[in-house]
Design an enzyme around this catalytic site. Structure first.
Site, PDB file in Angstrom:
ATOM      1  N   ARG A 125       7.204   4.972  -9.546  1.00  0.00           N
ATOM      2  CA  ARG A 125       5.963   4.992  -8.948  1.00  0.00           C
ATOM      3  C   ARG A 125       4.918   5.458  -9.964  1.00  0.00           C
ATOM      4  O   ARG A 125       5.444   6.315 -11.009  1.00  0.00           O
ATOM      5  CB  ARG A 125       5.822   6.145  -7.855  1.00  0.00           C
ATOM      6  CG  ARG A 125       6.528   5.778  -6.377  1.00  0.00           C
ATOM      7  CD  ARG A 125       6.048   6.452  -5.257  1.00  0.00           C
ATOM      8  NE  ARG A 125       4.778   6.219  -5.090  1.00  0.00           N
ATOM      9  CZ  ARG A 125       4.402   6.600  -3.717  1.00  0.00           C
ATOM     10  NH1 ARG A 125       4.955   7.279  -2.947  1.00  0.00           N
ATOM     11  NH2 ARG A 125       2.876   6.149  -3.516  1.00  0.00           N
ATOM     12  N   GLU A 316      -2.826   1.908   3.641  1.00  0.00           N
ATOM     13  CA  GLU A 316      -1.741   2.193   4.204  1.00  0.00           C
ATOM     14  C   GLU A 316      -1.677   1.570   5.816  1.00  0.00           C
ATOM     15  O   GLU A 316      -0.351   1.794   6.385  1.00  0.00           O
ATOM     16  CB  GLU A 316      -1.891   3.965   4.530  1.00  0.00           C
ATOM     17  CG  GLU A 316      -2.956   4.179   5.320  1.00  0.00           C
ATOM     18  CD  GLU A 316      -3.225   5.814   5.311  1.00  0.00           C
ATOM     19  OE1 GLU A 316      -3.198   6.502   6.196  1.00  0.00           O
ATOM     20  OE2 GLU A 316      -3.561   6.352   4.019  1.00  0.00           O
TER      21      GLU A 316
END
Length: 435
Positions: A125, A316
């Protein structure tokens, strides 16, 4: 572990239109922001309605190890947070972006060495942006991604820094949340493509103002793409956490794909949570959406329509919207979401691969997905240790026989007991249908 070898959960097929009331726990995004602010406040704070999930529990454990008192007050969702002298420790980030991006600025003010690591998958990430930004503010950091080390000196100078936050809004929020405790506060200037998920920065700014922190933003007279936090005290307050609206979206989607009805109580009339955007999305796809007396109710249409939408600010929600689109009539274009390639997994590739494995027709673009109607069939749906990928598979399983979701328990990242809540939703529907 090979993803294929993970336990499989048979996603239940809805035999009748869903008809249920679903009560959601607190917002992860608000919970973890409130915990950071409470840890730096000028006295003890209370966080009521806190989410207790893997992400939130990792934040709680890290704060405790750093020297902050976090105690349950009567029940696990009510937390008493008492600031303390910050010290060196080891921090387990798991896969939580809020832990790996919100805690390093606080750790830079500890007295000692703070070592950060997480799940193997978390090591991919992107973190270099916030770590380099912190270096520019005077922090001593070794590494550009997990694992990395912050050597705290008891304070942080702060000042002005320019970053490229086009990869994640959390880079901006992470710097702003602790900035009032920096000697000079902070001025964060973004230089790059538009910042994604801007509602999350709005959430951060609103919460900072709630505790008395002076914040200037582009919307309040500041320079474009610049946020300024003045140094000063953070007021201790009693936080009340809203339900997690993004976690509500799979349940609302269940109404849309089955032609049923789902109601979610305690839905706020105004909010900075990106999940609130699901109301407009479902309406555009043909559902009836109503908010009355704090209860949001979605009633599904006879035919679910495809959608052309820019999800840049609400990325999201993409797995939920993609699952809906895979079951809709008409082509869908999901755009503005290139940043999702740096989430728990590359969500664009993962969604395309998993839907196509079930007979779907999904094409990746540079910044999104094109989803064409197709006849889906059963099969294995991999979750990639990504909670929103897992719930997307559950949505498709409502309308397609034989969908098996690998590692459904990864949903505990933000919604522990998801599979039990899903079963309860269907049980409510069956009970009502029998009368």
């Amino acid at each position: 572990m090979d993803l294929v070898s993970l336990s499989l959960w048979s996603a239940p097929r809805a035999k009748t239109p869903v008809d249920a009331v679903v009560t959601l726990p607190g917002s992860k995004s608000i919970t973890n922001r409130a915990l950071i602010l409470a840890a730096l406040a000028d006295g003890p704070s209370t966080v009521r309605g806190a989410l207790r999930s893997r992400d939130a529990d990792l934040m709680i454990a890290a704060l405790r190890d750093l020297g902050v008192g976090v105690d349950e007050d009567g029940d696990p969702t009510t937390l008493r947070v008492t600031p303390g002298k910050l010290r060196g420790t080891d921090v387990d980030c798991g896969l939580a972006g809020t832990v790996m991006r919100f805690l390093p600025p606080l750790a830079a003010m500890a007295d000692g060495v703070v070592r950060f690591d997480g799940d193997e998958q978390a090591r991919t990430r992107p973190l270099g942006t916030i770590l380099e930004g912190l270096r520019g503010l005077g922090a001593l950091i070794d590494g550009d991604g997990l694992p990395f080390t912050v050597t705290g000196t008891g304070s942080l100078r702060g000042g002005t820094v320019t970053i490229d936050a086009s990869g994640s809004s959390q880079f901006v929020s992470g710097l702003l949340l602790s900035a009032a405790s920096f000697d000079e506060g902070v001025t964060v200037h973004h230089n790059g493509k538009p910042v994604p998920s801007m509602p999350h920065i709005d959430m951060t700014v609103e919460m900072l103002r709630e505790v008395g922190v002076a914040v200037t933003t582009p919307a309040t007279g500041g320079d474009a793409d610049t946020w300024r936090v003045k140094p000063g005290p953070i007021r201790a307050i009693d936080w009340v956490i809203e339900p997690d609206l993004s976690n509500a979206t799979p349940f609302l989607a269940a109404a849309a794909v089955t032609g049923g009805s789902v109601s979610v109580p305690l839905w706020p009339s105004t909010t900075t949570q990106p999940g609130d955007a699901i109301r407009g999305i479902l309406s555009a796809m043909g559902a009836d959406v109503a908010l009355a007396d704090g209860v949001l109710t979605v009633r599904g249409p006879d035919t679910l329509r495809g959608i052309d939408i820019d999800l840049h600010d609400v990325g999201e929600l993409t797995p939920t919207v993609a699952a809906l689109a895979a079951l809709a009539q008409g082509t869908s274009h999901l755009r503005g979401i290139a940043h999702l390639r740096g989430h728990e997994t590359d969500r664009l590739t993962a969604l395309a691969d998993e839907i196509n494995k079930l007979g779907g027709s999904v094409t990746e673009t540079d910044d999104g997905l094109i989803i064409v109607p197709a006849q889906l069939h059963g099969g294995q749906w991999l979750s990639y240790a990504d909670h929103r990928m897992a719930t997307a598979g559950a949505i498709i399983g409502l309308a397609v026989d034989g969908v098996e979701v690998a590692d459904i328990t990864t949903t505990a990242k933000t919604l522990p007991g998801f599979e039990n809540m899903w079963a309860d939703m269907l049980s409510q529907s069956s009970n009502k249908a029998s009368f």
